[in-house]
Design a protein around this motif. Structure first.
Motif, PDB file in Angstrom:
ATOM      1  N   ILE A 170      41.936  37.514  -7.303  1.00 55.44           N
ATOM      2  CA  ILE A 170      41.624  37.258  -5.899  1.00 55.44           C
ATOM      3  C   ILE A 170      41.998  35.825  -5.510  1.00 55.44           C
ATOM      4  CG2 ILE A 170      39.742  37.111  -4.206  1.00 55.44           C
ATOM      5  CD1 ILE A 170      38.310  39.304  -5.842  1.00 55.44           C
ATOM      6  N   LEU A 171      41.744  34.887  -6.431  1.00 50.83           N
ATOM      7  CA  LEU A 171      41.990  33.472  -6.141  1.00 50.83           C
ATOM      8  C   LEU A 171      43.477  33.120  -6.104  1.00 50.83           C
ATOM      9  CD1 LEU A 171      39.155  31.868  -8.301  1.00 50.83           C
ATOM     10  CD2 LEU A 171      39.364  31.726  -5.811  1.00 50.83           C
ATOM     11  N   LEU A 172      44.322  33.982  -6.653  1.00 53.88           N
ATOM     12  CA  LEU A 172      45.756  33.699  -6.636  1.00 53.88           C
ATOM     13  C   LEU A 172      46.304  33.604  -5.220  1.00 53.88           C
ATOM     14  CD1 LEU A 172      47.202  35.833  -9.582  1.00 53.88           C
ATOM     15  CD2 LEU A 172      47.226  33.338  -9.357  1.00 53.88           C
ATOM     16  N   TRP A 173      45.752  34.401  -4.302  1.00 52.82           N
ATOM     17  CA  TRP A 173      46.252  34.375  -2.921  1.00 52.82           C
ATOM     18  C   TRP A 173      45.952  33.035  -2.241  1.00 52.82           C
ATOM     19  CZ3 TRP A 173      43.814  34.151   1.930  1.00 52.82           C
ATOM     20  CH2 TRP A 173      44.692  34.305   3.014  1.00 52.82           C
ATOM     21  N   PRO A 174      44.658  32.581  -2.210  1.00 51.73           N
ATOM     22  CA  PRO A 174      44.428  31.258  -1.592  1.00 51.73           C
ATOM     23  C   PRO A 174      45.123  30.125  -2.352  1.00 51.73           C
ATOM     24  CG  PRO A 174      42.414  32.103  -2.595  1.00 51.73           C
ATOM     25  CD  PRO A 174      43.392  33.221  -2.573  1.00 51.73           C
ATOM     26  N   LEU A 175      45.309  30.276  -3.669  1.00 50.55           N
ATOM     27  CA  LEU A 175      46.068  29.274  -4.416  1.00 50.55           C
ATOM     28  C   LEU A 175      47.502  29.183  -3.897  1.00 50.55           C
ATOM     29  CD1 LEU A 175      45.196  29.410  -8.246  1.00 50.55           C
ATOM     30  CD2 LEU A 175      45.375  27.379  -6.806  1.00 50.55           C
ATOM     31  N   HIS A 176      48.072  30.345  -3.590  1.00 52.89           N
ATOM     32  CA  HIS A 176      49.435  30.376  -3.046  1.00 52.89           C
ATOM     33  C   HIS A 176      49.485  29.730  -1.664  1.00 52.89           C
ATOM     34  CE1 HIS A 176      53.409  31.796  -1.958  1.00 52.89           C
ATOM     35  NE2 HIS A 176      52.906  32.372  -0.874  1.00 52.89           N
ATOM     36  N   PHE A 186      43.145  21.824  -5.901  1.00 53.21           N
ATOM     37  CA  PHE A 186      42.515  21.543  -7.191  1.00 53.21           C
ATOM     38  C   PHE A 186      41.155  22.238  -7.318  1.00 53.21           C
ATOM     39  CE2 PHE A 186      45.573  18.023  -7.234  1.00 53.21           C
ATOM     40  CZ  PHE A 186      46.062  18.153  -8.534  1.00 53.21           C
ATOM     41  N   ILE A 187      40.446  22.379  -6.199  1.00 49.90           N
ATOM     42  CA  ILE A 187      39.164  23.101  -6.221  1.00 49.90           C
ATOM     43  C   ILE A 187      39.405  24.573  -6.574  1.00 49.90           C
ATOM     44  CG2 ILE A 187      37.232  23.913  -4.806  1.00 49.90           C
ATOM     45  CD1 ILE A 187      37.489  21.270  -3.219  1.00 49.90           C
ATOM     46  N   LEU A 188      40.394  25.168  -5.920  1.00 49.12           N
ATOM     47  CA  LEU A 188      40.732  26.571  -6.208  1.00 49.12           C
ATOM     48  C   LEU A 188      41.236  26.727  -7.639  1.00 49.12           C
ATOM     49  CD1 LEU A 188      42.546  27.475  -2.863  1.00 49.12           C
ATOM     50  CD2 LEU A 188      40.349  28.384  -3.650  1.00 49.12           C
ATOM     51  N   LEU A 189      42.024  25.762  -8.104  1.00 47.64           N
ATOM     52  CA  LEU A 189      42.521  25.812  -9.471  1.00 47.64           C
ATOM     53  C   LEU A 189      41.366  25.720 -10.471  1.00 47.64           C
ATOM     54  CD1 LEU A 189      45.093  25.860 -11.266  1.00 47.64           C
ATOM     55  CD2 LEU A 189      44.991  23.363 -11.266  1.00 47.64           C
ATOM     56  N   GLY A 190      40.373  24.877 -10.162  1.00 47.33           N
ATOM     57  CA  GLY A 190      39.199  24.761 -11.029  1.00 47.33           C
ATOM     58  C   GLY A 190      38.412  26.055 -11.103  1.00 47.33           C
ATOM     59  N   LEU A 191      38.222  26.720  -9.949  1.00 46.47           N
ATOM     60  CA  LEU A 191      37.521  28.010  -9.920  1.00 46.47           C
ATOM     61  C   LEU A 191      38.300  29.073 -10.693  1.00 46.47           C
ATOM     62  CD1 LEU A 191      36.357  28.083  -6.183  1.00 46.47           C
ATOM     63  CD2 LEU A 191      34.897  27.809  -8.197  1.00 46.47           C
ATOM     64  N   PHE A 192      39.606  29.091 -10.481  1.00 51.07           N
ATOM     65  CA  PHE A 192      40.499  30.035 -11.162  1.00 51.07           C
ATOM     66  C   PHE A 192      40.395  29.857 -12.676  1.00 51.07           C
ATOM     67  CE2 PHE A 192      44.722  30.710 -13.072  1.00 51.07           C
ATOM     68  CZ  PHE A 192      44.993  32.011 -12.691  1.00 51.07           C
ATOM     69  N   VAL A 235      49.780  26.722 -13.424  1.00 55.85           N
ATOM     70  CA  VAL A 235      49.155  28.045 -13.520  1.00 55.85           C
ATOM     71  C   VAL A 235      49.997  28.969 -14.394  1.00 55.85           C
ATOM     72  CG1 VAL A 235      48.651  30.156 -12.204  1.00 55.85           C
ATOM     73  CG2 VAL A 235      47.839  27.948 -11.376  1.00 55.85           C
ATOM     74  N   ALA A 236      51.312  28.954 -14.203  1.00 52.83           N
ATOM     75  CA  ALA A 236      52.198  29.823 -14.988  1.00 52.83           C
ATOM     76  C   ALA A 236      52.100  29.507 -16.475  1.00 52.83           C
ATOM     77  CB  ALA A 236      53.639  29.666 -14.504  1.00 52.83           C
ATOM     78  N   LEU A 237      52.182  28.227 -16.823  1.00 52.60           N
ATOM     79  CA  LEU A 237      52.110  27.833 -18.234  1.00 52.60           C
ATOM     80  C   LEU A 237      50.726  28.110 -18.817  1.00 52.60           C
ATOM     81  CD1 LEU A 237      54.062  24.453 -18.059  1.00 52.60           C
ATOM     82  CD2 LEU A 237      54.845  26.577 -19.124  1.00 52.60           C
TER      83      LEU A 237
END
Length: 241
Positions: A80-86, A96-102, A217-219
């Motif tokens: 689900i978080l991939l969409w707002p990350l995009h 960075f907040i979204l990346l931390g949650l992810f 994210v990919a790595l």
């Protein structure tokens, strides 16, 4: 990591990252690469902390085991978080907040996988993953400097990933035996090892400088899935033995 950094600064930065790259662009590219690996190291550190707490702190472990709905939520949240990350990958500090949650959600699922596995096997999987990641990363940087390109791997890896996903859904309804599980784990490890080469090559040559979140994210996903597939192989081998 210190050794890899020394190799990078000493050997790899002599000359350009790949043939045809100007020295000015080479310096900018190295700055981008360092930023991505800095974020990646932070993600892996967070994963280590969160998964360790999940394994060692009994109340959390018991809660996740007793409530499959909560565990499913942690498993589905990264998707689900991939969409707002995009959408917000260039918007600081939201990215960075979204990346931390992810990263945290994925770390919990890794912790649960480790909690259900013998500690010796987890350590073996961690050592093997570290060796594979260091070896393939170093090789990809060396190969890029020699003019090799790995973009052709994309379609093959994507097709292989779809097969793995379908096999995973099949396993939910028709559980595999230990041997089959180990075989599919080995195939999965090969796929994500290939993705590690492919995504490192993308980092070196094709990612734009504002795609540092997507590159990390990919790595991160490559390393995490490689670890889980190696863990799956070792568990299958132990069960079969």
């Amino acid at each position: 990591m210190h050794g890899f950094t020394s190799i990078s600064k000493g050997d790899l930065e002599e000359g350009t990252l790949y043939p045809g790259l100007s020295y000015g662009e080479n310096a900018l590219r190295w700055g981008f690469i360092r930023k991505v690996y800095g974020i990646l190291c932070a993600q892996l550190l967070l994963t280590t902390i969160v998964s360790s707490i999940t394994v060692l702190y009994a109340p959390i472990n018991d809660l996740l085991r007793a409530n499959s709905g909560i565990l499913f939520l942690f498993a589905i949240m990264p998707l689900i978080l991939l969409w707002p990350l995009h959408v917000y990958h260039q918007k600081h500090p939201v990215n960075f907040i979204l990346l931390g949650l992810f990263t945290t959600c994925l770390s919990v699922t890794v912790g649960v996988a480790c909690a259900n596995t013998e500690g010796k096997i987890v350590l073996e999987a961690l050592i093997l993953t570290s060796a594979v990641v260091a070896g393939l990363t170093g090789y990809t940087f060396w190969a890029a400097k020699k003019g090799k390109d790995f973009s052709y791997l994309g379609p093959f890896l994507f097709t292989s990933l779809i097969i793995l996903i379908v096999a995973g859904f099949m396993q939910m309804f028709f559980p595999f035996g230990p041997t089959s599980n180990a075989v599919f784990g080995g195939l999965g490890a090969m796929v994500f090892a290939g993705y590690l080469i492919y995504d490192t090559d993308e980092l070196i040559k094709r990612h734009t400088y504002d795609e540092y979140i997507w590159a990390s994210v990919a790595l991160y996903l490559d390393i995490l899935n490689l670890f889980l597939e190696i863990l799956r192989v070792l568990k299958g081998m132990q069960s079969d033995g």
